[in-house]
Design a protein around this motif. Structure first.
Motif, PDB file in Angstrom:
ATOM      1  N   ALA A  36       0.806  -1.250  -0.065  1.00 43.89           N
ATOM      2  CA  ALA A  36       0.068   0.055   0.133  1.00 43.89           C
ATOM      3  C   ALA A  36       1.030   1.380  -0.019  1.00 43.89           C
ATOM      4  N   GLU A  37       2.020   1.233   0.599  1.00 49.02           N
ATOM      5  CA  GLU A  37       2.822   2.284   0.612  1.00 49.02           C
ATOM      6  C   GLU A  37       3.475   2.505  -0.766  1.00 49.02           C
ATOM      7  N   ARG A  38       3.848   1.599  -1.111  1.00 54.61           N
ATOM      8  CA  ARG A  38       4.514   1.533  -2.505  1.00 54.61           C
ATOM      9  C   ARG A  38       3.404   2.071  -3.625  1.00 54.61           C
ATOM     10  N   THR A  39       2.239   1.324  -3.800  1.00 60.24           N
ATOM     11  CA  THR A  39       1.234   2.202  -4.752  1.00 60.24           C
ATOM     12  C   THR A  39       1.115   3.339  -4.587  1.00 60.24           C
ATOM     13  N   ALA A  40       1.037   3.846  -3.125  1.00 58.00           N
ATOM     14  CA  ALA A  40       0.652   5.315  -2.939  1.00 58.00           C
ATOM     15  C   ALA A  40       1.851   6.477  -3.636  1.00 58.00           C
ATOM     16  N   LYS A  41       2.866   5.767  -3.582  1.00 58.53           N
ATOM     17  CA  LYS A  41       4.126   6.608  -4.515  1.00 58.53           C
ATOM     18  C   LYS A  41       3.515   6.582  -5.747  1.00 58.53           C
ATOM     19  N   GLY A  42       2.819   6.016  -6.673  1.00 57.99           N
ATOM     20  CA  GLY A  42       2.344   5.927  -7.914  1.00 57.99           C
ATOM     21  C   GLY A  42       3.353   5.138  -8.789  1.00 57.99           C
ATOM     22  N   GLY A  43       2.853   5.197 -10.022  1.00 62.91           N
ATOM     23  CA  GLY A  43       3.879   4.514 -11.086  1.00 62.91           C
ATOM     24  C   GLY A  43       3.699   2.965 -11.343  1.00 62.91           C
ATOM     25  N   ILE A  44       2.780   2.472 -10.306  1.00 60.10           N
ATOM     26  CA  ILE A  44       2.426   1.113 -10.538  1.00 60.10           C
ATOM     27  C   ILE A  44       1.457   0.625 -11.595  1.00 60.10           C
ATOM     28  N   ALA A  45       1.699  -0.146 -12.604  1.00 60.22           N
ATOM     29  CA  ALA A  45       0.747  -0.562 -13.522  1.00 60.22           C
ATOM     30  C   ALA A  45      -0.287  -1.842 -13.152  1.00 60.22           C
ATOM     31  N   MET A  46       0.726  -2.722 -12.369  1.00 60.62           N
ATOM     32  CA  MET A  46       0.100  -3.736 -12.095  1.00 60.62           C
ATOM     33  C   MET A  46       0.493  -4.426 -10.741  1.00 60.62           C
ATOM     34  N   VAL A  47      -0.158  -5.117 -10.215  1.00 59.43           N
ATOM     35  CA  VAL A  47       0.030  -5.859  -8.929  1.00 59.43           C
ATOM     36  C   VAL A  47      -0.172  -7.364  -8.914  1.00 59.43           C
ATOM     37  N   LEU A  65      -6.087  -5.555   1.009  1.00 61.00           N
ATOM     38  CA  LEU A  65      -6.202  -5.410  -0.388  1.00 61.00           C
ATOM     39  C   LEU A  65      -6.632  -4.218  -0.861  1.00 61.00           C
ATOM     40  N   GLY A  66      -7.795  -3.778  -0.248  1.00 61.42           N
ATOM     41  CA  GLY A  66      -8.301  -2.416  -0.619  1.00 61.42           C
ATOM     42  C   GLY A  66      -7.357  -1.136  -0.532  1.00 61.42           C
ATOM     43  N   ALA A  67      -6.391  -1.195   0.349  1.00 60.76           N
ATOM     44  CA  ALA A  67      -5.448  -0.214   0.695  1.00 60.76           C
ATOM     45  C   ALA A  67      -4.308  -0.284  -0.472  1.00 60.76           C
ATOM     46  N   VAL A  68      -4.099  -1.653  -0.960  1.00 59.26           N
ATOM     47  CA  VAL A  68      -3.345  -1.733  -2.234  1.00 59.26           C
ATOM     48  C   VAL A  68      -3.859  -1.247  -3.303  1.00 59.26           C
ATOM     49  N   ALA A  69      -5.262  -1.445  -3.455  1.00 57.82           N
ATOM     50  CA  ALA A  69      -6.074  -0.912  -4.739  1.00 57.82           C
ATOM     51  C   ALA A  69      -6.049   0.678  -4.573  1.00 57.82           C
ATOM     52  N   GLN A  70      -5.825   1.047  -3.570  1.00 66.54           N
ATOM     53  CA  GLN A  70      -6.145   2.667  -2.987  1.00 66.54           C
ATOM     54  C   GLN A  70      -7.764   2.816  -3.371  1.00 66.54           C
ATOM     55  N   VAL A  71      -8.829   1.972  -2.685  1.00 67.02           N
ATOM     56  CA  VAL A  71     -10.206   2.252  -2.815  1.00 67.02           C
ATOM     57  C   VAL A  71     -10.535   2.510  -1.385  1.00 67.02           C
TER      58      VAL A  71
END
Length: 71
Positions: A36-47, A65-71
């Protein structure tokens, strides 16, 4: 950029060796919180998330999982 979430360092090494030449930039997280911390930084196309790593988070793994998906 591909983010792989897996708590097993051996699996991460294997996936890095297999995917870096084919998938471009690959970054790793050892937990859903780290992902979730890494996806918040942006630039992730797929997980790609290892099921055992997600479920190891306990009863609150869907929230993770929701936090990773940023929902």
């Amino acid at each position: 950029m591909l983010l792989i979430v897996d708590s097993n360092p051996i699996s991460r090494s294997m996936l890095r060796a297999m995917l870096e030449g084919r998938a471009g930039a690959v970054v790793f997280a050892g937990s859903l919180a780290e992902a979730a911390e890494r996806t918040a930084k942006g630039g992730i196309a797929m997980v790609l998330i290892d099921d055992a790593t997600a479920r190891a988070e306990g009863d609150d793994w869907l929230t993770g999982l929701g936090a990773v998906a940023q929902v």
